[in-house]
Design an enzyme around this catalytic site. Sequence first.
Site, mmCIF file in Angstrom:
data_model
loop_
_atom_site.group_PDB
_atom_site.id
_atom_site.type_symbol
_atom_site.label_atom_id
_atom_site.label_comp_id
_atom_site.label_asym_id
_atom_site.label_seq_id
_atom_site.Cartn_x
_atom_site.Cartn_y
_atom_site.Cartn_z
ATOM 1 N N ASN A 260 0.835 -1.198 0.000
ATOM 2 C CA ASN A 260 0.000 0.000 0.000
ATOM 3 C C ASN A 260 0.877 1.259 0.000
ATOM 4 O OD1 ASN A 260 -1.628 2.270 1.274
ATOM 5 N ND2 ASN A 260 -3.214 0.711 1.060
ATOM 6 N N SER A 348 5.024 14.251 21.201
ATOM 7 C CA SER A 348 5.238 15.589 21.760
ATOM 8 C C SER A 348 6.703 15.992 21.716
ATOM 9 C CB SER A 348 4.764 15.638 23.219
ATOM 10 O OG SER A 348 3.418 15.246 23.334
ATOM 11 N N ASP A 349 6.911 17.295 21.589
ATOM 12 C CA ASP A 349 8.230 17.886 21.803
ATOM 13 C C ASP A 349 8.267 18.432 23.225
ATOM 14 O OD1 ASP A 349 8.955 17.302 19.252
ATOM 15 O OD2 ASP A 349 8.801 19.357 18.486
ATOM 16 N N ILE A 350 9.337 18.137 23.951
ATOM 17 C CA ILE A 350 9.507 18.632 25.313
ATOM 18 C C ILE A 350 10.536 19.761 25.280
ATOM 19 C CG2 ILE A 350 9.998 18.029 27.698
ATOM 20 C CD1 ILE A 350 7.600 16.549 26.463
ATOM 21 N N ASP A 452 0.656 4.327 28.937
ATOM 22 C CA ASP A 452 1.989 4.261 28.324
ATOM 23 C C ASP A 452 3.056 4.143 29.404
ATOM 24 O OD1 ASP A 452 3.832 4.200 26.278
ATOM 25 O OD2 ASP A 452 3.916 6.370 26.023
#
EC number: 2.3.1.234
Length: 538
Positions: A260, A348-350, A452
């Site tokens: 795909n 996410s960016d920390i 998580d």
Amino acid sequence: MIVLICLGIEGTAEKTGVGIVDSDGNILAMAGEQLFPEKGGIHPRIAAEHHGYWIPKLIPKAIDEAGISYDDLDLISFSQGPGLGPALRIVATSARTLALSLNKPIIGVNHCIGHVEVGKLDTGAVNPVTLYVSGGNSQVISHESGRYRIFGETLDIAAGNCLDHFGRETGLGHPGGPVIEKLAKKGSYVDLPYVVKGMDFSFSGLLSAALREVKKGTPIEDVCFSLQETAFSMLVEVTERALSHTQKDEVMLCGGVSANSRLREMLKVMAEEHGAKFCMPEMKLCGDNGVMIAWLGLIMHNQFGPLDIKDTGIIQRFRTDEVEAPWVNNNDSHLKLPDNLIAKGAESDIIKSSYLGKNAVLKSRIPKAYRIAEIDSKIRKSRTKLEAKLLSDVKKSGVITPVLYDVDLENKSILMEAIEGKMLKEVIDDNLAYKIGVEIAKIHSLDIIHGDITTSNMMLRGGKLVFLDFGLGRHSDLFEDKAVDLLVLKKSLQSIDNTTASKYFDNVLEGYAESYGKNKDKIIEKIKEIESRGRYTH
């Protein structure tokens, strides 16, 4: 050095394959035939009959293509599992018959690892995070501590099975993937359930919802588009989580569903966002084939020698992580973090920040270019909102989480206390593992699921545990959800050697059992049930 030649036989499901490879990695021959059922899915008996018919025809065809004689063969390799029982038995019997008649050594190999190793051979990848997705298997695999580890997998049906089932139920035919991909190009988005649980995904609810949309009269093009985008976004997200956790700098795609083009595009975009190299073997090597079985046979024969004929029985539920794989080169090449970031997670960016003169971090859920805007915006907003609430709610149990300073739903970001300490994966020991179990039990006692729990999402500060990142969290009183939460942690321990990881997880369960309460045994039993489910038997 003597060059060996191996003939490999594949037949775990609907594809019969015979391949011949030498120990220098040269593909000498590749022959195959696929079963196309007249109706319904793949019946194990019909698949076995298909293999029984084609294997005797494909072997001489491959020998002729390679330009060799049977005497030139040094080894016979076959797919020992996982797969359909009747199909595997035909393959094993054929391999034994050939090996005994030629007086050649024999070896059985793991089908899933075959996909990874032939992918590495073709692409030059060294130690990638691999998304292996097919009709019968959906796994995120990476090598750690001497074995290929499953960092993420389906909790029910495989992604390819989901697409094929949808195709059959709606009259699109089998296999469903190619037709769905074609129709999806003309469709628009309708809301479908997006189910990622920690490092795992689930497709049965997505399939049911998609079929309901068709029955409601939603245009088939719209349902195909939404089914494909949702399923593939889930696969890529979990791959991204494994990449973030392992910090590898290569991402590889293999398996039949990699045909795909949309999935290939999404995974490539994700890899590039992290500065990782995207790899995919040529298409003929992505689906089931005999070459991958021959190549892995040579690798394992070089490492362990041949099997005794009495040890060549099939292993229908042959897990990827059951195989010792000491030949893999665990190179030191890892992702490089941009200068402006403290950390870059899967979603996410920390970023280093401040609040009223205090050290703080800004957790910014950045848009994901691999996801369509409708899915991306919905996920980022809902997870930001829920995480902020859970960070506060969980404190009621006495569990330490960062102090929340500000929530910006428009920009999908959270400003919170900066935790000064060490990541748990750097300092974990028996005592800390026990304490982790105690703390998780406190969280679960509030019917809160972290979602998580990995050793990257806990820190040790002043001798006390601090839990981070409730981005996949939710409220639930289900034993299944609590068991899955614990299994996420178990998988994250895989970067440690097997014996130590198992000991640590036992300590986690001991602490959990002593702290949780009356239903602790049901949750621990549920862990065993989930682990025993047949996810690799089509």
